[in-house]
Design a protein around this motif. Structure first.
Motif, mmCIF file in Angstrom:
data_model
loop_
_atom_site.group_PDB
_atom_site.id
_atom_site.type_symbol
_atom_site.label_atom_id
_atom_site.label_comp_id
_atom_site.label_asym_id
_atom_site.label_seq_id
_atom_site.Cartn_x
_atom_site.Cartn_y
_atom_site.Cartn_z
ATOM 1 N N MET A 229 0.849 -1.188 0.000
ATOM 2 C CA MET A 229 0.000 0.000 0.000
ATOM 3 C C MET A 229 0.893 1.249 0.000
ATOM 4 O O MET A 229 1.977 1.256 0.576
ATOM 5 C CB MET A 229 -0.919 0.004 1.226
ATOM 6 N N PRO A 230 0.440 2.347 -0.632
ATOM 7 C CA PRO A 230 1.288 3.537 -0.781
ATOM 8 C C PRO A 230 1.491 4.284 0.536
ATOM 9 O O PRO A 230 0.683 4.193 1.458
ATOM 10 C CB PRO A 230 0.509 4.390 -1.786
ATOM 11 N N ILE A 231 2.599 5.020 0.594
ATOM 12 C CA ILE A 231 2.843 5.940 1.705
ATOM 13 C C ILE A 231 1.977 7.181 1.496
ATOM 14 O O ILE A 231 1.869 7.712 0.390
ATOM 15 C CB ILE A 231 4.328 6.326 1.776
ATOM 16 N N ASN A 232 1.366 7.645 2.567
ATOM 17 C CA ASN A 232 0.424 8.754 2.506
ATOM 18 C C ASN A 232 0.998 9.950 3.250
ATOM 19 O O ASN A 232 1.262 9.876 4.452
ATOM 20 C CB ASN A 232 -0.900 8.325 3.142
ATOM 21 N N GLN A 233 1.215 11.058 2.533
ATOM 22 C CA GLN A 233 1.624 12.302 3.185
ATOM 23 C C GLN A 233 0.389 13.071 3.641
ATOM 24 O O GLN A 233 -0.574 13.219 2.880
ATOM 25 C CB GLN A 233 2.475 13.157 2.244
ATOM 26 N N GLN A 234 0.453 13.565 4.881
ATOM 27 C CA GLN A 234 -0.700 14.210 5.497
ATOM 28 C C GLN A 234 -0.272 15.499 6.205
ATOM 29 O O GLN A 234 0.867 15.609 6.651
ATOM 30 C CB GLN A 234 -1.334 13.271 6.542
ATOM 31 N N ILE A 235 -1.209 16.435 6.315
ATOM 32 C CA ILE A 235 -0.965 17.638 7.109
ATOM 33 C C ILE A 235 -1.953 17.646 8.269
ATOM 34 O O ILE A 235 -3.176 17.567 8.072
ATOM 35 C CB ILE A 235 -1.084 18.912 6.270
ATOM 36 N N LEU A 236 -1.396 17.727 9.479
ATOM 37 C CA LEU A 236 -2.180 17.722 10.705
ATOM 38 C C LEU A 236 -2.261 19.133 11.275
ATOM 39 O O LEU A 236 -1.392 19.977 11.023
ATOM 40 C CB LEU A 236 -1.532 16.810 11.749
ATOM 41 N N LEU A 237 -3.304 19.371 12.078
ATOM 42 C CA LEU A 237 -3.339 20.593 12.886
ATOM 43 C C LEU A 237 -2.543 20.305 14.155
ATOM 44 O O LEU A 237 -2.966 19.523 15.008
ATOM 45 C CB LEU A 237 -4.773 20.988 13.231
ATOM 46 N N ASP A 238 -1.384 20.942 14.276
ATOM 47 C CA ASP A 238 -0.465 20.670 15.383
ATOM 48 C C ASP A 238 -0.814 21.483 16.620
ATOM 49 O O ASP A 238 -0.702 21.004 17.748
ATOM 50 C CB ASP A 238 0.969 20.975 14.944
ATOM 51 N N ASN A 239 -1.237 22.732 16.432
ATOM 52 C CA ASN A 239 -1.604 23.599 17.555
ATOM 53 C C ASN A 239 -2.560 24.666 17.059
ATOM 54 O O ASN A 239 -2.624 24.941 15.861
ATOM 55 C CB ASN A 239 -0.367 24.232 18.204
ATOM 56 N N ARG A 240 -3.322 25.231 17.970
ATOM 57 C CA ARG A 240 -4.344 26.212 17.570
ATOM 58 C C ARG A 240 -3.742 27.620 17.482
ATOM 59 O O ARG A 240 -2.905 27.999 18.306
ATOM 60 C CB ARG A 240 -5.500 26.208 18.566
ATOM 61 N N PRO A 241 -4.175 28.392 16.491
ATOM 62 C CA PRO A 241 -3.638 29.754 16.354
ATOM 63 C C PRO A 241 -4.158 30.682 17.436
ATOM 64 O O PRO A 241 -5.274 30.522 17.928
ATOM 65 C CB PRO A 241 -4.139 30.178 14.969
ATOM 66 N N THR A 242 -3.334 31.637 17.794
ATOM 67 C CA THR A 242 -3.772 32.755 18.621
ATOM 68 C C THR A 242 -3.610 33.995 17.747
ATOM 69 O O THR A 242 -2.497 34.353 17.372
ATOM 70 C CB THR A 242 -2.910 32.880 19.887
ATOM 71 N N GLY A 243 -4.734 34.616 17.395
ATOM 72 C CA GLY A 243 -4.672 35.689 16.398
ATOM 73 C C GLY A 243 -4.596 35.095 15.012
ATOM 74 O O GLY A 243 -5.306 34.146 14.681
ATOM 75 N N GLU A 244 -3.707 35.631 14.180
ATOM 76 C CA GLU A 244 -3.575 35.133 12.816
ATOM 77 C C GLU A 244 -3.034 33.709 12.801
ATOM 78 O O GLU A 244 -2.163 33.351 13.606
ATOM 79 C CB GLU A 244 -2.632 36.034 12.002
ATOM 80 N N ALA A 245 -3.547 32.903 11.866
ATOM 81 C CA ALA A 245 -2.993 31.569 11.659
ATOM 82 C C ALA A 245 -1.620 31.682 11.012
ATOM 83 O O ALA A 245 -1.350 32.620 10.255
ATOM 84 C CB ALA A 245 -3.923 30.750 10.779
ATOM 85 N N THR A 246 -0.736 30.737 11.326
ATOM 86 C CA THR A 246 0.603 30.717 10.745
ATOM 87 C C THR A 246 0.942 29.302 10.302
ATOM 88 O O THR A 246 0.286 28.331 10.690
ATOM 89 C CB THR A 246 1.667 31.174 11.769
ATOM 90 N N ALA A 247 1.998 29.181 9.506
ATOM 91 C CA ALA A 247 2.422 27.867 9.020
ATOM 92 C C ALA A 247 2.813 26.946 10.164
ATOM 93 O O ALA A 247 2.709 25.710 10.046
ATOM 94 C CB ALA A 247 3.587 28.031 8.048
ATOM 95 N N SER A 248 3.243 27.513 11.294
ATOM 96 C CA SER A 248 3.662 26.690 12.425
ATOM 97 C C SER A 248 2.498 25.992 13.122
ATOM 98 O O SER A 248 2.717 25.144 13.993
ATOM 99 C CB SER A 248 4.428 27.544 13.439
ATOM 100 N N ASN A 249 1.248 26.353 12.754
ATOM 101 C CA ASN A 249 0.098 25.640 13.304
ATOM 102 C C ASN A 249 -0.065 24.246 12.700
ATOM 103 O O ASN A 249 -0.817 23.426 13.236
ATOM 104 C CB ASN A 249 -1.194 26.433 13.059
ATOM 105 N N PHE A 250 0.635 23.978 11.596
ATOM 106 C CA PHE A 250 0.461 22.724 10.861
ATOM 107 C C PHE A 250 1.701 21.845 10.974
ATOM 108 O O PHE A 250 2.802 22.327 11.236
ATOM 109 C CB PHE A 250 0.180 23.015 9.384
ATOM 110 N N MET A 251 1.517 20.549 10.705
ATOM 111 C CA MET A 251 2.634 19.611 10.712
ATOM 112 C C MET A 251 2.459 18.622 9.558
ATOM 113 O O MET A 251 1.368 18.058 9.364
ATOM 114 C CB MET A 251 2.700 18.844 12.032
ATOM 115 N N LEU A 252 3.529 18.421 8.785
ATOM 116 C CA LEU A 252 3.535 17.453 7.692
ATOM 117 C C LEU A 252 4.086 16.126 8.206
ATOM 118 O O LEU A 252 5.176 16.086 8.787
ATOM 119 C CB LEU A 252 4.399 17.967 6.534
#
Length: 338
Positions: free
Chosen positions: A1-24
């Motif tokens: 079965m193939p490897i699946n790349q996913q993006i998770l919500l790592d932490n919640r934003p305070t104010g504006e959302a940023t790239a650091s809220n996500f995790m690959l």
């Protein structure tokens, strides 16, 4: 079965959302069980509502869980099936999330829908002939209830919802005016989407200036308004609304960084006897077949020519999403995953 790349919500934003809220992350795709299908996503839809789901404030839907794949609409192809309802090669749309593959229980109602790509490109089923298009249809047809000759206005006019609204409004014989950001978007609204006029809100420093431009573009006032933005734009529209006007409230992107968006003159709702109704299109599944039929015909016949902004690769999704929230996209924002 193939490897699946996913993006998770790592932490919640305070104010504006940023790239650091996500995790690959990468994970193994599980073996299929009876009744399941494996879908290879070709496109991921990025939509403003996702910003609201990233917070844990009370809303119409449960928050996006931390540490799990970001929720989102997908369009792709069945690559393996253990269900008689789907065959490999079927083109499908669903809510596969921010990942390259998804395993779907085929018996779950509404989880996966086959689509015909003969006349409508697959990607359009995430935009004009998908949830955004149906959103425009419901707001216009069921809440605003337009009549030929009336004046309709929509904010974020060249986005996935706004562009569909323009075509649907023109098909009903209405004067249709858009509000968008920048001369290129306004030119596209008039020249390709068929709007009668489009106002560049970036030329106006405050609601009073924008409202004057609306008065010039809508000499007979505004009968119906589809709201995607809120803030200064809504403050500019309200003084121009005719008595007994109708407002379909779908988005408040001006406030998606968490700041409150107060109205400057809420008394105008009373004095003009306006109807203002918020709605969530997923709560009105009964209209989807009728709406999708009309939207598919508009695209297939060239009366609706939607544009797309396409980021490449799952790893580009966070930055593309943050750009969407700032209006950097032109038309529907997608991520191409193949």
């Amino acid at each position: 079965m193939p490897i699946n790349q996913q993006i998770l919500l790592d932490n919640r934003p305070t104010g504006e959302a940023t790239a650091s809220n996500f995790m690959l992350v990468s994970s193994d795709t599980p073996e299929l069980q009876d009744g399941q299908v494996l879908v290879r996503h070709h496109y991921l839809s990025l939509d403003p509502y996702m910003r609201g789901r990233m917070s844990d404030a009370k809303s119409y839907a449960a928050p996006q869980p931390l540490g799990q794949v970001m929720l989102g609409g997908t369009a792709g192809e069945v690559v393996e099936s253990r269900s008689p309802k789907f065959q490999p090669g079927d083109k499908v749309v669903g809510m596969g999330g921010w990942q390259e593959y998804s395993v779907v229980n085929a018996d779950q109602p509404g989880a996966l829908r086959k689509v015909d790509t003969t006349h409508v490109p697959l990607s359009h089923y995430l935009g004009a002939v998908g949830m955004p298009g149906v959103t425009a249809w419901y707001g216009l047809v069921k809440i605003i209830e337009p009549k030929a000759g009336q004046t309709m206005v929509v904010s974020a006019a060249t986005g996935a919802v706004g562009s569909a609204f323009g075509a649907l409004s023109k098909a009903r014989g209405c004067r249709t005016v858009g509000i968008a950001g920048g001369p290129d978007k306004c030119k596209y609204a008039v020249d390709e989407l068929g709007f009668d006029a489009c106002i560049d809100y970036k030329l106006h420093a405050d609601a009073a200036s924008l409202s004057k431009a609306l008065r010039d573009a809508c000499p007979d006032g505004i009968d119906g308004y589809f709201e995607n933005v809120g803030g200064m734009v809504l403050d500019a529209v309200l003084p121009r609304m005719n008595a007994f006007g109708r407002i379909a409230l779908c988005g408040m992107i001006a406030g998606y960084d968490g700041r409150p968006m107060p109205l400057a003159y809420p008394a105008l709702i009373l004095t003009a006897r306006l109807k203002l109704q918020g709605f969530i299109v997923a709560e009105h599944m009964e209209v989807w077949p009728e709406a999708l039929k009309e939207l598919g015909t508009l695209v297939g016949t060239g009366k609706l020519r939607p544009r797309e902004t396409v980021a490449q690769g799952i790893e580009s999704a966070p930055e593309a999403f943050l750009g969407l929230l700032k209006g950097k996209n032109f038309g529907k924002q997608l991520v191409k995953l193949i």
